[in-house]
Design a protein around this motif. Structure first.
Motif, mmCIF file in Angstrom:
data_model
loop_
_atom_site.group_PDB
_atom_site.id
_atom_site.type_symbol
_atom_site.label_atom_id
_atom_site.label_comp_id
_atom_site.label_asym_id
_atom_site.label_seq_id
_atom_site.Cartn_x
_atom_site.Cartn_y
_atom_site.Cartn_z
ATOM 1 N N ASP A 101 1.165 -1.675 -0.356
ATOM 2 C CA ASP A 101 -0.507 -0.036 0.017
ATOM 3 C C ASP A 101 0.934 0.825 -0.108
ATOM 4 O O ASP A 101 0.828 1.843 -0.399
ATOM 5 C CB ASP A 101 -0.747 0.271 1.611
ATOM 6 N N ASP A 130 4.179 13.531 0.278
ATOM 7 C CA ASP A 130 3.070 13.019 -0.114
ATOM 8 C C ASP A 130 1.794 13.169 -0.612
ATOM 9 O O ASP A 130 0.967 12.904 -1.052
ATOM 10 C CB ASP A 130 2.101 12.641 1.672
ATOM 11 N N ASP A 133 2.035 11.515 -7.168
ATOM 12 C CA ASP A 133 1.761 10.031 -6.862
ATOM 13 C C ASP A 133 3.474 9.326 -7.985
ATOM 14 O O ASP A 133 3.447 8.218 -7.927
ATOM 15 C CB ASP A 133 1.285 10.117 -7.945
ATOM 16 N N HIS A 181 2.973 6.150 -6.540
ATOM 17 C CA HIS A 181 2.360 5.856 -4.825
ATOM 18 C C HIS A 181 1.124 5.194 -5.767
ATOM 19 O O HIS A 181 0.766 5.007 -7.201
ATOM 20 C CB HIS A 181 1.505 7.434 -4.626
ATOM 21 N N ARG A 183 -1.857 5.080 -5.410
ATOM 22 C CA ARG A 183 -3.121 5.435 -5.783
ATOM 23 C C ARG A 183 -3.381 6.283 -7.022
ATOM 24 O O ARG A 183 -4.099 5.970 -8.094
ATOM 25 C CB ARG A 183 -3.195 6.658 -4.716
ATOM 26 N N ALA A 186 -5.231 4.588 -9.472
ATOM 27 C CA ALA A 186 -7.147 4.519 -9.530
ATOM 28 C C ALA A 186 -7.639 4.653 -10.671
ATOM 29 O O ALA A 186 -7.181 5.808 -11.030
ATOM 30 C CB ALA A 186 -7.068 4.976 -8.447
#
Length: 249
Positions: A101, A130, A133, A181, A183, A186
């Protein structure tokens, strides 16, 4: 942030390395007697990467049988793509269950990073934030061994990146290494697609890519993308201690 998981993109057909790839997958082609895949794995292990996914497709069993005999770190997991390779984006998307993750590292299998300090992956970990991406490792064209072609990206003082404008000379080449990352995937397409699809989705109207930054590599980078690059890599004398053989069982 220091990534602990990585994927080495190794599933391609290696058409630019024919006739060598008629009997070998490209990552098993040796440079100075050491297959490209071992150069990559040793480089990752030197940065304390613990878990590595190797995606396979072309001559997959040959790749997997070879790596099954490697005793040295890191731990290796296989993501086989059948009946055909899923390209860079699709290959990583399929391997996500093994990558965890947290942000992970992705790299191509056709380049060698001679030893440099601090390790580029450590520098990338320090530069990660953070809100990103993608964090790319870019190579100044002057540091690229065995590379012929135009540059890929322009950067600014903040590390932002964009593609060059028409007629503009881009000073940096994408090394094939980036922190990603999870994400970022997605809503990604199913099946085969290029990572460039996800990069382009983050390009703003001003041309700069949002949620993407770059770190500039300060050492050499040896591109082994074709037969000419392989000869250059064999002749290059800046490897220092070189790579191990992966401590075969």
């Amino acid at each position: 942030m220091r990534p602990t998981h990585a994927i080495i993109l190794s599933a391609g057909l290696g058409t630019r390395m024919r006739p060598l790839t008629e009997t070998l997958p490209k990552p098993l082609i040796p440079v100075r007697g050491v297959p490209l895949i071992d150069w990559c794995l040793d480089w990752l292990a030197a940065a304390s990467i613990r878990e590595v996914v190797v995606n396979t497709s072309y001559r997959a069993a040959q790749m997997e049988d070879y790596l099954a005999l490697r005793a040295a770190p890191p731990n290796i997991h296989f993501s086989r793509e059948e009946p055909a390779p899923l390209e860079t984006g699709g290959g990583i998307a399929r391997a996500l269950p093994w990558l965890g993750d947290a942000p992970f590292l992705a790299m191509n299998s056709d380049a060698i990073f001679p030893a440099s300090a601090p390790h580029p992956i450590l520098r990338m970990g320090e530069a990660w934030s953070d809100d990103l991406d993608f964090l790319m490792l870019l190579i100044p064209k002057a540091n690229a061994i065995g590379w012929q072609g135009r540059g890929d990206f322009v950067t600014d003082e903040k590390g932002r990146i964009r593609r060059p404008h028409e007629g503009e000379d881009a000073p940096y080449i994408f090394s094939g290494v980036e922190i990603i990352h999870p994400r970022a995937f997605a809503g990604c397409p199913e099946g085969a697609f290029s990572l460039a699809h996800l990069w382009n989705a983050r390009r703003g109207a001003d041309g700069w890519h949002h949620r993407m930054r770059a770190v500039i590599h300060t050492g050499a980078w040896v591109n082994v993308g074709d037969l000419a690059g392989l000869k250059t890599a064999e002749d290059y004398d800046g490897y220092g201690g070189g790579a191990s053989t992966g401590s075969r069982m």
